[in-house]
Design an enzyme around this catalytic site. Structure first.
Site, PDB file in Angstrom:
ATOM      1  N   CYS A 385      11.933 -30.208  -2.348  1.00 41.49           N
ATOM      2  CA  CYS A 385      10.994 -31.327  -2.403  1.00 41.49           C
ATOM      3  C   CYS A 385      11.219 -32.277  -1.226  1.00 41.49           C
ATOM      4  O   CYS A 385      10.792 -31.977  -0.126  1.00 41.49           O
ATOM      5  CB  CYS A 385      11.088 -32.015  -3.763  1.00 41.49           C
ATOM      6  SG  CYS A 385       9.585 -32.914  -4.170  1.00 41.49           S
ATOM      7  N   HIS A 511      10.564 -27.878  -7.479  1.00 43.12           N
ATOM      8  CA  HIS A 511      11.966 -28.019  -7.896  1.00 43.12           C
ATOM      9  C   HIS A 511      12.423 -26.768  -8.642  1.00 43.12           C
ATOM     10  O   HIS A 511      12.360 -26.714  -9.875  1.00 43.12           O
ATOM     11  CB  HIS A 511      12.118 -29.233  -8.818  1.00 43.12           C
ATOM     12  CG  HIS A 511      11.974 -30.538  -8.119  1.00 43.12           C
ATOM     13  ND1 HIS A 511      13.021 -31.175  -7.492  1.00 43.12           N
ATOM     14  CD2 HIS A 511      10.892 -31.324  -7.929  1.00 43.12           C
ATOM     15  CE1 HIS A 511      12.597 -32.304  -6.952  1.00 43.12           C
ATOM     16  NE2 HIS A 511      11.303 -32.419  -7.198  1.00 43.12           N
ATOM     17  N   GLU A 513      15.248 -25.835  -9.285  1.00 41.05           N
ATOM     18  CA  GLU A 513      16.461 -26.082 -10.091  1.00 41.05           C
ATOM     19  C   GLU A 513      16.173 -26.257 -11.573  1.00 41.05           C
ATOM     20  O   GLU A 513      17.071 -26.119 -12.399  1.00 41.05           O
ATOM     21  CB  GLU A 513      17.238 -27.293  -9.547  1.00 41.05           C
ATOM     22  CG  GLU A 513      16.596 -28.664  -9.725  1.00 41.05           C
ATOM     23  CD  GLU A 513      15.699 -29.084  -8.567  1.00 41.05           C
ATOM     24  OE1 GLU A 513      15.171 -28.197  -7.858  1.00 41.05           O
ATOM     25  OE2 GLU A 513      15.496 -30.292  -8.367  1.00 41.05           O
TER      26      GLU A 513
HETATM   27  N1  GLN Z   1       9.626 -38.839  -2.415  1.00 42.17           N
HETATM   28  C1  GLN Z   1       8.933 -37.621  -2.219  1.00 42.17           C
HETATM   29  C2  GLN Z   1       7.540 -37.635  -2.838  1.00 42.17           C
HETATM   30  O1  GLN Z   1       7.240 -38.456  -3.652  1.00 42.17           O
HETATM   31  C3  GLN Z   1       9.742 -36.447  -2.726  1.00 42.17           C
HETATM   32  C4  GLN Z   1       9.919 -36.451  -4.201  1.00 42.17           C
HETATM   33  C5  GLN Z   1      11.000 -35.533  -4.670  1.00 42.17           C
HETATM   34  O2  GLN Z   1      11.862 -35.123  -3.898  1.00 42.17           O
HETATM   35  N2  GLN Z   1      11.018 -35.232  -5.946  1.00 42.17           N
HETATM   36  O3  GLN Z   1       6.718 -36.816  -2.513  1.00 42.17           O
END
Ligand code: GLN
Length: 550
Positions: A385, A511, A513
């Protein structure tokens, strides 16, 4: 087989917090499932936030995301990893949600002029939530963990609701109370008084504990169990010890040795069935093997002193290590240190570099340094992400020479917004539950590292973000060695980027994970660790020397 009369198991905690109630609840789930029963687990949290989505990871640890896009307590991650089921928004209930619903009903006039009170309106709403999960999951057993510690003011409405529920479902519900039995080193004694007091607190509320699980540093002798039995009105067999374990994945077997499942089934008049725990046994055997190769992974993030902030990432790395018959050693790198210190020193020991998800601009430039170091030195890199945004920014700045390229999350005025707001996020001002959340399909291009990992052309992965890759830069990236190996259906959004001329540099918008299981490591984590292991065996040393000379 689904039993027509579901059984209800409640898990509360006493004496201190962080007793691992969630792990006990999840372990019981594993044992029941291993007998072929169907199980749902849920967590009731007494805080007033609607969900933990807006809470600081310092206070609350990781926010776990379900397939249906709910931001939940990290215990749901343990539940999913243990019982191997996908949970949903009905499985994490907070006081905030309960009050919200009751107050909305009040505004709608649903209470027909009655005075709205904790008892019965709030408690009824809680009781409704206990069984609500059965609509989605018509299971044999519903395990409900009540967060907090008995004696907290906040948990009182929940405990009162549980008391009523247990009364109304006598014979079909069982109450497990998890406590601490401290060992006093100087006198060499176990102390049962805190447990006695905690059980007394429960009794004052009208709840009778059926099973007491005692967290303890050492084996509890029969006489200690008998003492607890005598004072707490529980048979000595139902006083069971939960010893500090080397790994949380040892706990299901430890609970099996103490016959937790047998005791619970007997109390609920349910038959014992033959158990199949083969997958667990072989996983646990692997993690306890000695002399496995140790892979060092640098996690370059914002919260490094508190590993709970990246709990699922750490668990996924452990699963992936076991899948490669290796062990993992984490190097926590505070991203900001890379803004002042030479990465050559900070990251020199790392066999692989991982930049996890995150929000806010602290440490961003340091993460970019880490991505550059991984790209140039050909060290395996996994970006999750935010870690994918970082990889894209680094590539734009240092390969495409787009100076000041950035994500508009961190610099609204950047001339090269390679990461930008999701089009439908522009007008959104509220912070809670407003991101792109939950499971979305990802189409996987054949012949890529991503495909090598997944061995399929489509996967479903969970999201939690507002920003993403700006399609305007696709051509420039592609013609300079970046591959878009994963996209949303219809090729609209970029889901995964990977470097062509690199042993393994993969970064995803989702994600992964959240979907790894102990005995079924997530393919991306598994391949990441697999490549770290291959590189560790020497193939990469020449590249590093070349970089040093440069
Ligand atoms: N801050 C980034 C976004 O809002 C990444 C979010 C994250 O890593 N979960 O897109």
């Amino acid at each position: 087989m689904t039993h027509h009369q579901p059984r209800f198991i409640f898990v509360t905690g006493g004496v201190v917090s962080s007793l691992g109630k969630g792990i006990v609840a999840a372990s019981l789930g594993v044992l029941l499932k291993s007998q072929g029963y169907t199980v749902a687990i849920q967590k009731f949290d007494p805080y007033l936030n609607l969900d933990p989505g807006t809470m600081s990871p310092y206070q609350h640890g990781e926010v776990f995301v379900t397939d249906d896009g709910c931001e939940t307590d990290l215990d749901l991650g343990h539940y999913e990893r243990f019982i191997d089921e996908s949970l949903s928004r009905v499985n994490n209930v907070t006081s905030g949600m309960i009050f919200w619903d009751v107050l909305n009903k009040e505004r709608n006039g649903d209470y027909l002029g009655n005075t709205v009170q904790i008892i019965p309106h709030i408690t009824n709403e809680i009781k409704h939530r206990i069984t609500q999960t059965l609509i989605t999951y018509p299971v044999d057993f519903v395990i409900t963990e009540i967060g907090g510690t008995v004696g907290d003011i906040e948990s009182l409405p929940f405990l009162e609701a549980v008391r009523q529920f247990e009364f109304e479902n006598r014979g079909r519900s069982v109450h497990i109370h998890v406590t601490l039995v401290p060992y006093m080193e100087p006198s060499g004694e176990f102390k049962t008084k805190p447990t006695q007091h905690s059980v007394k607190d429960l009794r004052e509320i009208g709840i009778h504990a059926d099973v007491i699980v005692c967290r303890s540093q050492y084996e509890l002798k029969r006489e200690i169990k008998e003492k607890i039995s005598l004072f707490c009105d529980v048979s000595a067999e139902a006083v069971i010890a939960c010893l500090d374990a080397e790994s949380i994945y040892d706990v299901p077997m430890n609970m099996e040795n103490e016959a937790l499942d047998e005791i619970v089934l007997e109390k609920l008049s349910m038959p014992q069935r033959p158990k199949n725990l083969d997958l667990w046994h072989s996983y646990v055997k692997t993690i306890h093997q000695k002399n496995l190769p140790v892979i060092k992974i640098a996690i370059v993030g914002k919260y490094t002193s508190l590993s709970d902030a990246y709990l699922s990432v750490v668990e996924s790395l452990k699963h992936a290590a076991a899948a490669n018959t290796a062990q993992i050693q984490l190097i926590w790198v505070e991203a900001e240190t890379l803004q002042t210190e030479d990465p050559k020193f900070v990251l020199s020991d790392a066999d692989g570099i991982l930049v996890p998800g995150g929000f806010g601009d602290r440490g961003i430039e340091g993460m970019i340094v880490a991505a550059q170091y991984a790209r140039e030195r050909k060290i395996p890199y996994l970006g999750l992400c935010l870690g994918m945004h970082i990889a894209a920014i680094e590539f734009a700045r240092n390969v495409l020479h787009l100076g000041n390229a950035h994500s508009t999350e961190f610099n609204d005025a950047t001339p090269y917004p390679v990461i930008d707001f999701l089009p439908d996020q522009r007008a959104v001002r509220k912070k809670g539950g407003t991101m792109r959340l939950g499971a979305y399909p990802c189409m996987i291009k054949s012949g890529t590292k991503l495909y090598d990992a997944y061995q399929t052309n489509e996967a479903s992965e969970r999201h939690r973000h507002r920003y993403e890759f700006n399609n305007h830069y696709r051509d420039a990236f592609e013609s300079n060695g970046m591959i878009f190996s994963g996209t949303s259906p219809g090729d609209t959004l970029i889901e995964v980027i990977e470097l062509k001329n690199h042993p393994w540099f993969v970064a995803c918008q989702f994600h992964p994970e959240f979907k790894s299981r102990p005995y079924r490591a997530h393919p991306l984590f598994k391949d990441f660790i697999g490549h770290c292991l291959t590189q560790m065996t020497g193939a990469v040393s020449d590249t590093r020397t070349a970089f040093d000379k440069a």
